[in-house]
Design a protein around this motif. Structure first.
Motif, PDB file in Angstrom:
ATOM      1  N   ASN A   7     -29.396 -12.568  33.243  1.00 50.81           N
ATOM      2  CA  ASN A   7     -28.739 -11.485  32.519  1.00 50.81           C
ATOM      3  C   ASN A   7     -27.240 -11.631  32.386  1.00 50.81           C
ATOM      4  O   ASN A   7     -26.570 -10.706  31.937  1.00 50.81           O
ATOM      5  CB  ASN A   7     -29.065 -10.146  33.186  1.00 50.81           C
ATOM      6  N   HIS A   8     -26.712 -12.758  32.779  1.00 45.90           N
ATOM      7  CA  HIS A   8     -25.262 -12.965  32.654  1.00 45.90           C
ATOM      8  C   HIS A   8     -24.968 -14.450  32.509  1.00 45.90           C
ATOM      9  O   HIS A   8     -25.533 -15.279  33.219  1.00 45.90           O
ATOM     10  CB  HIS A   8     -24.536 -12.415  33.887  1.00 45.90           C
ATOM     11  N   ARG A   9     -24.114 -14.755  31.580  1.00 41.98           N
ATOM     12  CA  ARG A   9     -23.659 -16.143  31.433  1.00 41.98           C
ATOM     13  C   ARG A   9     -22.254 -16.111  30.856  1.00 41.98           C
ATOM     14  O   ARG A   9     -21.952 -15.313  29.978  1.00 41.98           O
ATOM     15  CB  ARG A   9     -24.566 -16.929  30.513  1.00 41.98           C
ATOM     16  N   THR A  10     -21.416 -16.992  31.355  1.00 44.84           N
ATOM     17  CA  THR A  10     -20.058 -17.131  30.841  1.00 44.84           C
ATOM     18  C   THR A  10     -19.916 -18.516  30.222  1.00 44.84           C
ATOM     19  O   THR A  10     -20.234 -19.521  30.857  1.00 44.84           O
ATOM     20  CB  THR A  10     -19.017 -16.934  31.957  1.00 44.84           C
TER      21      THR A  10
ATOM     22  N   SER B  82     -18.100 -13.964  27.944  1.00 46.18           N
ATOM     23  CA  SER B  82     -19.196 -13.571  28.826  1.00 46.18           C
ATOM     24  C   SER B  82     -20.250 -12.812  28.043  1.00 46.18           C
ATOM     25  O   SER B  82     -19.930 -11.929  27.246  1.00 46.18           O
ATOM     26  CB  SER B  82     -18.677 -12.690  29.963  1.00 46.18           C
TER      27      SER B  82
ATOM     28  N   VAL C 264     -23.472 -10.450  28.737  1.00 47.42           N
ATOM     29  CA  VAL C 264     -24.114  -9.639  29.763  1.00 47.42           C
ATOM     30  C   VAL C 264     -25.260  -8.885  29.106  1.00 47.42           C
ATOM     31  O   VAL C 264     -25.070  -8.203  28.094  1.00 47.42           O
ATOM     32  CB  VAL C 264     -23.112  -8.644  30.390  1.00 47.42           C
TER      33      VAL C 264
ATOM     34  N   GLU D 279     -28.089  -5.988  29.727  1.00 44.17           N
ATOM     35  CA  GLU D 279     -28.509  -4.878  30.573  1.00 44.17           C
ATOM     36  C   GLU D 279     -29.855  -4.384  30.067  1.00 44.17           C
ATOM     37  O   GLU D 279     -30.030  -4.165  28.871  1.00 44.17           O
ATOM     38  CB  GLU D 279     -27.478  -3.759  30.546  1.00 44.17           C
TER      39      GLU D 279
END
Length: 85
Positions: free
Chosen positions: A49-52, A71, A73, A75
């Motif tokens: 659920n998160h990648r930069t 980023s 994100v 949810e």
């Protein structure tokens, strides 16, 4: 014209730029880096659920002179109206 190198990192893999681009200025290099970030995000959707996504811009001496990141994100479920910080 100076040569700038654009190393990219998608959260999994670092891809160094060994060729670079001859560009008029750091401002033009900044615009190039900014253009590639959304493409990276589109091409490498995260498994979690998160990648930069990161672009490091190096000068001809190999020194990182600019770092730009985006980023992503995700949810899920009951999400409130508050922006992600």
């Amino acid at each position: 014209m100076p040569r700038f190198f654009f190393d990219t990192y998608d959260g999994d893999k670092l891809i160094p730029d060994d060729v670079g681009l001859e560009l008029e200025s750091l401002e033009v290099a900044k615009a190039e880096a900014q253009k590639c970030l959304p493409e990276m995000a589109k091409d490498a959707l995260p498994d979690d659920n998160h990648r930069t996504f990161v672009v490091n811009v190096r000068d001809e001496a190999g020194k990182v002179i600019l770092r730009m990141a985006l980023s992503l994100v995700i949810e899920e479920g009951a999400v409130d109206d508050q922006p992600v910080e």
